[in-house]
Design an enzyme around this catalytic site. Sequence first.
Site, PDB file in Angstrom:
ATOM      1  CB  VAL A 116     -28.338  52.000 -18.519  1.00 50.19           C
ATOM      2  CG1 VAL A 116     -27.839  52.994 -17.480  1.00 50.19           C
ATOM      3  CG2 VAL A 116     -27.503  52.066 -19.780  1.00 50.19           C
ATOM      4  CB  CYS A 117     -29.778  51.874 -14.063  1.00 53.59           C
ATOM      5  SG  CYS A 117     -30.299  52.293 -12.389  1.00 53.59           S
ATOM      6  CB  THR A 118     -33.928  49.683 -12.997  1.00 54.70           C
ATOM      7  OG1 THR A 118     -34.158  50.997 -13.523  1.00 54.70           O
ATOM      8  CG2 THR A 118     -33.525  49.798 -11.539  1.00 54.70           C
TER       9      THR A 118
END
Length: 330
Positions: A116-118
């Site tokens: 998720v995301c970074t």
Amino acid sequence: MTTAASSEDAVRRVVVVGYDGSELLDIACVTSTLDLAVRIAGRALYRTELISPSGGAIRCDSGLELHATGSLRRTNGPIDTLVISGGRGHEAAADDPAIVAHVRRLAGLSRRVASVCTGATVLAAAGLLDGRRATTHWHYADVLARRYPSVTVDPRPIFIRDGRVATSAGVTSALDLTLALVTEDCGPDLARVVAQALVTYLQRPGNQAQMSVFTAPNPDHVLVRRAVAHVNSHLATTLDTATLAARCGVSARQLHRLFVEHLGMPPGQFVRRTRLDTAARLLATTGHPIGMIARWCGFTSLETLRQAFVAQYGVPPSQYRTVSSTAPVA
């Protein structure tokens, strides 16, 4: 490689990896969506675990603490889905040899892996994105691409599936990714009810641009809002500027000015983008024939739809459906 059972009756073990500086929403979007799926289905479809490097509490970006159920070191397989969360602590996590080594080890014990995301930075540090196409939050995409040149970073989509590895964009794109996984595991009917309970889309297409998440406007100006509502509900009809202006009781020139002022684009561009976004969503989430989708969305022919998709996504509608559908991957 040891993998989790994949029969319909199996309880899928989902292990979410957090660390100090994780974004709370990155974790909650995954765990809450799966918990709703379990409650709505009325049976144990998923067993979700949150683990941390030491097994202790995780201090999130917001300052809130989450209690982990286990540690990276002591966690073993089989695992159905391994999810790496993102957050401001992602660089420190990616620079920690122990975290990276255990993520790499657990990935080998998992049927599929996601970030998720970074969290994509941690997967990249573990070598799990080498030779793959991946995404992350648009703000960090350039940094990820420079730091890991063996990864093909595409900052446009809200999530990408490349084989058994999935990466998603910023924060709430985890909802879209997790709904796609629920659809893959349990079918679209359950995913649809879960989405309704979350008050979100069933699933935005993975190839929808991250910035187009913000293109379902609710303008302040009442006349523009009325025109937008008409476009969204009448895509198959004639929607040229003159027709829209007549419906709204203003001149075509005034409607053009209002759209540019409140939406940042002229009416014709807004109509084209809305038609394309809707067609993309239908291609990714339904099995309706492409010709039917073209008619529903107001494209005059299959060729017109094809040209629009090639211009926007670089692929024709049939290929877009192949890469964006929620069907299980091999």
